[in-house]
Write a protein that holds these residues in place. Structure first.
Motif, PDB file in Angstrom:
ATOM      1  N   TYR A   1       4.355 -32.630  11.540  1.00  0.00           N
ATOM      2  CA  TYR A   1       3.601 -32.883  10.309  1.00  0.00           C
ATOM      3  C   TYR A   1       2.134 -33.132  10.623  1.00  0.00           C
ATOM      4  N   GLU A   2       1.280 -32.450   9.865  1.00  0.00           N
ATOM      5  CA  GLU A   2      -0.155 -32.473  10.169  1.00  0.00           C
ATOM      6  C   GLU A   2      -0.896 -33.592   9.457  1.00  0.00           C
ATOM      7  N   TYR A   3      -0.481 -33.906   8.253  1.00  0.00           N
ATOM      8  CA  TYR A   3      -1.229 -34.861   7.429  1.00  0.00           C
ATOM      9  C   TYR A   3      -0.317 -36.022   7.040  1.00  0.00           C
TER      10      TYR A   3
ATOM     11  N   ILE B   1       6.785 -30.884   2.622  1.00  0.00           N
ATOM     12  CA  ILE B   1       6.439 -32.300   2.621  1.00  0.00           C
ATOM     13  C   ILE B   1       7.639 -33.134   3.055  1.00  0.00           C
ATOM     14  N   GLY B   2       7.331 -34.312   3.515  1.00  0.00           N
ATOM     15  CA  GLY B   2       8.400 -35.198   3.952  1.00  0.00           C
ATOM     16  C   GLY B   2       8.035 -36.647   3.737  1.00  0.00           C
ATOM     17  N   TRP B   3       9.072 -37.465   3.673  1.00  0.00           N
ATOM     18  CA  TRP B   3       8.920 -38.918   3.663  1.00  0.00           C
ATOM     19  C   TRP B   3       9.580 -39.457   4.932  1.00  0.00           C
ATOM     20  N   PHE B   4       8.852 -40.300   5.625  1.00  0.00           N
ATOM     21  CA  PHE B   4       9.356 -40.977   6.804  1.00  0.00           C
ATOM     22  C   PHE B   4       9.304 -42.481   6.556  1.00  0.00           C
TER      23      PHE B   4
ATOM     24  N   LEU C   1      -9.602 -35.045   3.187  1.00  0.00           N
ATOM     25  CA  LEU C   1      -8.159 -34.994   3.091  1.00  0.00           C
ATOM     26  C   LEU C   1      -7.576 -36.396   3.012  1.00  0.00           C
ATOM     27  N   GLN C   2      -6.751 -36.616   1.988  1.00  0.00           N
ATOM     28  CA  GLN C   2      -6.134 -37.924   1.861  1.00  0.00           C
ATOM     29  C   GLN C   2      -4.742 -37.809   1.270  1.00  0.00           C
TER      30      GLN C   2
ATOM     31  N   LYS D   1       3.080 -30.556   5.977  1.00  0.00           N
ATOM     32  CA  LYS D   1       2.946 -29.605   7.072  1.00  0.00           C
ATOM     33  C   LYS D   1       2.986 -28.189   6.528  1.00  0.00           C
ATOM     34  N   ARG D   2       2.342 -27.297   7.224  1.00  0.00           N
ATOM     35  CA  ARG D   2       2.441 -25.877   6.895  1.00  0.00           C
ATOM     36  C   ARG D   2       3.783 -25.357   7.409  1.00  0.00           C
TER      37      ARG D   2
END
Length: 123
Positions: A110-112, A34-37, A2-3, A99-100
């Motif tokens: 967020y998971e990834y 999805i998100g941007w932080f 996962l990347q 995230k799911r």
């Protein structure tokens, strides 16, 4: 494996624009919100944009609303952040995340995560 790999960060003058990309490998982006932080020096992570798995709904905080646009291409397994009218206070490391389930402004949900790309807004 996962990347999430961000790209597109750069030094830009105030008022300029940048487009960040986040390429995903190891899983299909399709079912994930999805998100941007971003994280500026000495500050906490801040959500700047999030979008549902379907792409039908987005959320932006007031600090970037009208200037930033999040998008996704589930075929290319890539997400984007278009940033316009950049300000000095937008200077930060920008991270993409997935995230799911429903989209969220909570970093912990967020998971990834990617490793970040530096955006610097300066003369």
């Amino acid at each position: 494996q996962l990347q999430l790999v961000e790209s597109g960060g750069d030094l830009v003058q105030p008022g300029g624009s940048l487009r960040l990309s986040c390429a995903i490998s190891g899983f299909l982006l399709d079912p994930y919100a999805i998100g941007w932080f971003r994280q500026a020096p000495g500050k906490e992570h801040e959500l700047v944009a999030t979008i549902t798995a379907s792409g039908g709904h987005t959320y932006y905080p007031d600090s970037v609303k009208g200037r930033f646009t999040i998008s996704r291409d589930n075929v290319k397994n890539t997400m984007y952040l278009q940033m316009n009218t950049l300000k000095a206070e937008d200077t930060a490391v920008y991270y993409c995340a997935a995230k799911r389930g429903a989209y969220s402004d909570l970093r912990i949900s967020y998971e990834y995560w990617g490793r970040g790309t530096q955006v610097t807004v300066s003369l």
